[in-house]
Design a protein around this motif. Structure first.
Motif, PDB file in Angstrom:
ATOM      1  N   VAL A  99      43.695  22.315  51.259  1.00 40.75           N
ATOM      2  CA  VAL A  99      42.407  22.988  51.164  1.00 40.75           C
ATOM      3  C   VAL A  99      42.556  24.416  51.671  1.00 40.75           C
ATOM      4  CG1 VAL A  99      41.045  20.878  51.460  1.00 40.75           C
ATOM      5  CG2 VAL A  99      41.650  22.237  53.459  1.00 40.75           C
ATOM      6  N   GLU A 100      41.650  25.266  51.220  1.00 45.07           N
ATOM      7  CA  GLU A 100      41.542  26.614  51.773  1.00 45.07           C
ATOM      8  C   GLU A 100      40.303  26.653  52.652  1.00 45.07           C
ATOM      9  OE1 GLU A 100      40.975  31.243  50.290  1.00 45.07           O
ATOM     10  OE2 GLU A 100      41.939  29.774  48.975  1.00 45.07           O
ATOM     11  N   LEU A 101      40.503  27.032  53.892  1.00 42.52           N
ATOM     12  CA  LEU A 101      39.438  26.987  54.887  1.00 42.52           C
ATOM     13  C   LEU A 101      39.072  28.399  55.318  1.00 42.52           C
ATOM     14  CD1 LEU A 101      37.815  24.838  56.481  1.00 42.52           C
ATOM     15  CD2 LEU A 101      39.528  25.007  58.275  1.00 42.52           C
ATOM     16  N   HIS A 102      37.773  28.679  55.326  1.00 43.17           N
ATOM     17  CA  HIS A 102      37.270  29.986  55.753  1.00 43.17           C
ATOM     18  C   HIS A 102      36.591  29.806  57.110  1.00 43.17           C
ATOM     19  CE1 HIS A 102      37.923  31.094  51.534  1.00 43.17           C
ATOM     20  NE2 HIS A 102      37.269  29.989  51.230  1.00 43.17           N
ATOM     21  N   VAL A 103      37.197  30.354  58.148  1.00 44.85           N
ATOM     22  CA  VAL A 103      36.688  30.143  59.502  1.00 44.85           C
ATOM     23  C   VAL A 103      36.234  31.474  60.087  1.00 44.85           C
ATOM     24  CG1 VAL A 103      38.048  28.078  59.945  1.00 44.85           C
ATOM     25  CG2 VAL A 103      39.034  30.307  60.439  1.00 44.85           C
ATOM     26  N   ALA A 104      35.179  31.417  60.875  1.00 46.79           N
ATOM     27  CA  ALA A 104      34.630  32.596  61.536  1.00 46.79           C
ATOM     28  C   ALA A 104      34.355  32.247  62.990  1.00 46.79           C
ATOM     29  CB  ALA A 104      33.343  33.064  60.847  1.00 46.79           C
ATOM     30  N   ALA A 105      34.996  32.960  63.889  1.00 48.58           N
ATOM     31  CA  ALA A 105      34.735  32.753  65.311  1.00 48.58           C
ATOM     32  C   ALA A 105      33.415  33.422  65.696  1.00 48.58           C
ATOM     33  CB  ALA A 105      35.887  33.311  66.141  1.00 48.58           C
ATOM     34  N   GLY A 106      32.887  33.049  66.837  1.00 53.01           N
ATOM     35  CA  GLY A 106      31.620  33.610  67.296  1.00 53.01           C
ATOM     36  C   GLY A 106      31.775  35.023  67.829  1.00 53.01           C
ATOM     37  N   ALA A 144      42.568  28.879  65.310  1.00 46.15           N
ATOM     38  CA  ALA A 144      42.594  29.534  63.999  1.00 46.15           C
ATOM     39  C   ALA A 144      41.839  30.852  64.010  1.00 46.15           C
ATOM     40  CB  ALA A 144      42.002  28.602  62.947  1.00 46.15           C
ATOM     41  N   ALA A 145      40.807  30.975  64.843  1.00 47.81           N
ATOM     42  CA  ALA A 145      40.028  32.215  64.931  1.00 47.81           C
ATOM     43  C   ALA A 145      39.577  32.394  66.372  1.00 47.81           C
ATOM     44  CB  ALA A 145      38.828  32.180  63.979  1.00 47.81           C
ATOM     45  N   GLN A 146      39.848  33.556  66.919  1.00 45.14           N
ATOM     46  CA  GLN A 146      39.541  33.853  68.324  1.00 45.14           C
ATOM     47  C   GLN A 146      38.146  34.450  68.434  1.00 45.14           C
ATOM     48  OE1 GLN A 146      42.138  33.530  70.857  1.00 45.14           O
ATOM     49  NE2 GLN A 146      40.478  33.689  72.316  1.00 45.14           N
ATOM     50  N   GLY A 147      37.365  33.922  69.357  1.00 42.70           N
ATOM     51  CA  GLY A 147      36.025  34.451  69.595  1.00 42.70           C
ATOM     52  C   GLY A 147      36.058  35.838  70.210  1.00 42.70           C
ATOM     53  N   GLY A 148      35.022  36.617  69.944  1.00 43.60           N
ATOM     54  CA  GLY A 148      34.957  37.972  70.480  1.00 43.60           C
ATOM     55  C   GLY A 148      34.613  38.000  71.961  1.00 43.60           C
ATOM     56  N   ARG A 149      35.078  39.018  72.648  1.00 41.91           N
ATOM     57  CA  ARG A 149      34.763  39.190  74.071  1.00 41.91           C
ATOM     58  C   ARG A 149      33.307  39.626  74.231  1.00 41.91           C
ATOM     59  NH1 ARG A 149      39.745  42.544  76.885  1.00 41.91           N
ATOM     60  NH2 ARG A 149      41.485  41.388  75.952  1.00 41.91           N
ATOM     61  N   GLY A 150      32.733  39.204  75.311  1.00 41.33           N
ATOM     62  CA  GLY A 150      31.393  39.675  75.635  1.00 41.33           C
ATOM     63  C   GLY A 150      31.439  41.071  76.232  1.00 41.33           C
ATOM     64  N   GLY A 151      30.397  41.863  75.969  1.00 41.67           N
ATOM     65  CA  GLY A 151      30.351  43.208  76.529  1.00 41.67           C
ATOM     66  C   GLY A 151      29.952  43.202  77.987  1.00 41.67           C
ATOM     67  N   LEU A 152      30.434  44.173  78.736  1.00 39.98           N
ATOM     68  CA  LEU A 152      30.092  44.294  80.154  1.00 39.98           C
ATOM     69  C   LEU A 152      28.707  44.906  80.310  1.00 39.98           C
ATOM     70  CD1 LEU A 152      33.442  45.636  81.691  1.00 39.98           C
ATOM     71  CD2 LEU A 152      32.610  43.277  81.613  1.00 39.98           C
ATOM     72  N   GLY A 192      33.847  38.322  66.381  1.00 39.35           N
ATOM     73  CA  GLY A 192      34.863  37.284  66.331  1.00 39.35           C
ATOM     74  C   GLY A 192      35.764  37.440  65.116  1.00 39.35           C
ATOM     75  N   ASP A 193      36.908  36.773  65.154  1.00 42.97           N
ATOM     76  CA  ASP A 193      37.857  36.848  64.040  1.00 42.97           C
ATOM     77  C   ASP A 193      37.298  36.147  62.801  1.00 42.97           C
ATOM     78  OD1 ASP A 193      39.628  38.157  65.661  1.00 42.97           O
ATOM     79  OD2 ASP A 193      40.799  36.371  66.167  1.00 42.97           O
ATOM     80  N   LEU A 194      37.628  36.695  61.654  1.00 41.30           N
ATOM     81  CA  LEU A 194      37.354  36.063  60.363  1.00 41.30           C
ATOM     82  C   LEU A 194      38.701  35.762  59.720  1.00 41.30           C
ATOM     83  CD1 LEU A 194      34.501  38.385  59.023  1.00 41.30           C
ATOM     84  CD2 LEU A 194      34.248  36.133  60.049  1.00 41.30           C
ATOM     85  N   GLN A 195      38.971  34.498  59.430  1.00 41.49           N
ATOM     86  CA  GLN A 195      40.269  34.116  58.902  1.00 41.49           C
ATOM     87  C   GLN A 195      40.115  33.198  57.694  1.00 41.49           C
ATOM     88  OE1 GLN A 195      43.043  35.332  59.884  1.00 41.49           O
ATOM     89  NE2 GLN A 195      42.647  36.162  61.911  1.00 41.49           N
TER      90      GLN A 195
END
Length: 478
Positions: A8-15, A117-125, A147-150
């Motif tokens: 399968v082809e999987l489209h993942v999006a981290a937060g 598979a996809a790393q979540g984005g860092r929170g802002g200070l 977040g990462d889009l893969q």
């Protein structure tokens, strides 16, 4: 309806990370109580984890788009935002993760093995975390990172010790049904087996798994029939068993030619030359089959194959075959290197590694690439002059301005930070002010140096009332 999917082809999006909060503490009798904006929460990761109770990728075939939750923004009162929840996706044992170009990102074997598979984005200070001795009350906060889009491809490669290969209707499903407790579909027409079947065999003290791969035909390695779809399930097997039909009704086939054709397909697929082979002459309970097996056996043994004459229907020769397979499996397992505990390798960066590069492009534009500069740009709110000034401070401390001077940049030259498709471009001036100096020198905040704005406004209004009262008192009627 399809019940087995192995690719399968999987489209993942981290937060996305939550934005930081710019807030000032307010309390009676405590004017300008200081910054108290909290940090934003981290975005959730998308994690692939092996679950041995899962045997197919069917779930992701129907819903290939998956997204983790975003982090919550920070709030006043030093309240940090909640982290986004990680999205854990269960995959079968033996799943290979590839990128769109076909490069292997992870090979997930063993229960509990996981891959982000996809790393979540860092929170802002928030501005409370940005406060310092020089910048006592920042009027800005950092934005959360996206977040990462893969787009990844998941391929399932069956984890088994022995693979049964051969023409359709050669008796592979019947053989696995009598060697193990597996109950595959069995019928007298080609391509009865549409999905790989797994069975567990016990031979003495050795327990091993055996896989029945759907029938191969000439051209399978190029996609003909079902072969190409399931040849990948042979890759992990330690032993290959050629199941040859000695009672075929097709006049142009015989066990020797069937073996040559299947071996050629395996050779063209590649990567299977070093696997030990065993030849099984099946259906010897049929008189013609028994005679044909006795005719071809000397030739096959002369070619270096171990040959077993069996009958899945009459249960003939199965014990000898199962123990021979157990011996080869045990030998293969013993030859594998012992697994060692994962070592933590620390690779410190070189002292002269600045963490960024400055290149001059053909059109005269200077491009800055690096993890820190690009991350800082993503975190900056360009609608806030003070935030832009803070970015300029950080870039200057990192040495970007000095590197631009060494690269030949002059005042007014264009500078881009980031990749071509998503960069911030500006006209560079040495000691870039970026508009923040309208508030004072960099790193300083003059809001503490003057009178409190609210108190000053009250004094101004009181002065206006006193002036009006004085004019009324000085008024003399006619």
């Amino acid at each position: 309806m399809t019940t087995f999917v192995d690719r399968v082809e999987l489209h993942v999006a981290a937060g996305n990370g939550g934005h930081g909060c710019a807030s000032v503490h307010r309390e009676k009798f405590k004017p300008l109580g200081g910054p108290d904006g909290g940090n934003g929460g981290r975005g959730g990761d998308v994690i692939l984890t092996v679950d041995q109770s899962i045997t197919t990728l069917l779930e992701y075939h129907h819903s290939p788009h998956r997204k983790a939750t975003n982090g919550k923004p920070g709030e006043g009162g030093n309240r940090s935002g909640k982290d986004g929840q990680d999205l854990v996706l269960a995959v079968p044992d033996g799943t290979v993760v590839l990128d769109k170009a076909g490069n292997v990102l992870a090979d997930l074997v063993g229960h509990g093995t996981s891959f982000v598979a996809a790393q979540g984005g860092r929170g802002g200070l928030g501005n409370a975390a940005l406060a310092s001795a020089r910048r006592k009350a920042p009027g800005f906060a950092l934005l959360g990172e996206p977040g990462d889009l893969q787009d990844v491809v998941l391929e399932l490669k069956t984890v088994a010790d022995v693979a049964l290969v051969g023409y359709p209707s050669a008796g592979k499903s019947s053989l696995i049904s009598v060697l193990s407790a597996a109950r595959p579909k069995i019928a007298d027409y080609p391509f009865t087996t549409l999905v790989p079947n797994l069975g567990v065999v016990t031979a003495g003290s050795t327990v091993y798994t055996i896989a029945d791969v759907p029938g191969l035909i000439p051209g399978a390695s190029q996609g003909k029939g079902l072969g190409l779809e399931f040849l990948r399930h042979v890759e992990r097997c330690s032993v290959l068993v050629h199941v040859l039909d000695t009672a075929t009704l097709e006049s142009d086939r015989d066990p020797s030619s069937d073996l040559d054709i299947i071996e050629e397909e395996l050779r063209q697929y590649g990567g299977l030359d070093n696997r030990p082979r065993i030849v099984v002459l099946n259906k010897t309970d049929v008189p013609d089959g028994k005679d044909l097996a006795e005719m071809v056996r000397p030739d096959l043994e002369a070619r270096g194959y171990r040959v077993f004459e069996v009958s899945a229907v009459a249960h003939l020769g199965l014990k000898e075959l199962s123990f021979a397979l157990a011996e080869l499996v045990a030998t293969s397992r013993a030859a594998k290197p012992k697994e060692e505990a994962t070592r933590i390798v620390i690779r410190p960066k070189a002292v002269d590694d600045t963490g960024f590069t400055v290149t001059r492009e053909a059109d005269g534009l200077f491009r800055v690439r690096g993890e820190k500069p690009e991350r800082w740009v993503r975190q900056t709110d360009f609608n806030n002059d003070e935030a832009v000034g803070y970015l300029a401070d950080r870039l200057n401390r990192l040495g970007v301005e000095e590197a631009l001077v060494k690269a030949g940049a002059r005042g007014g030259d264009g500078v881009a930070i980031g990749p071509e498709d998503n960069a911030v471009v500006f006209d560079w001036e040495p000691s870039l002010t970026a508009g923040a100096e309208m508030l004072g020198r960099r790193g300083e905040d003059h809001r503490f140096e003057g009178e409190r704005p609210a108190a000053q406004r009250r004094r101004d209004r009181q002065a206006e009332r006193d002036e009006a009262q004085q004019e009324f008192d000085d008024f003399e009627p006619f």
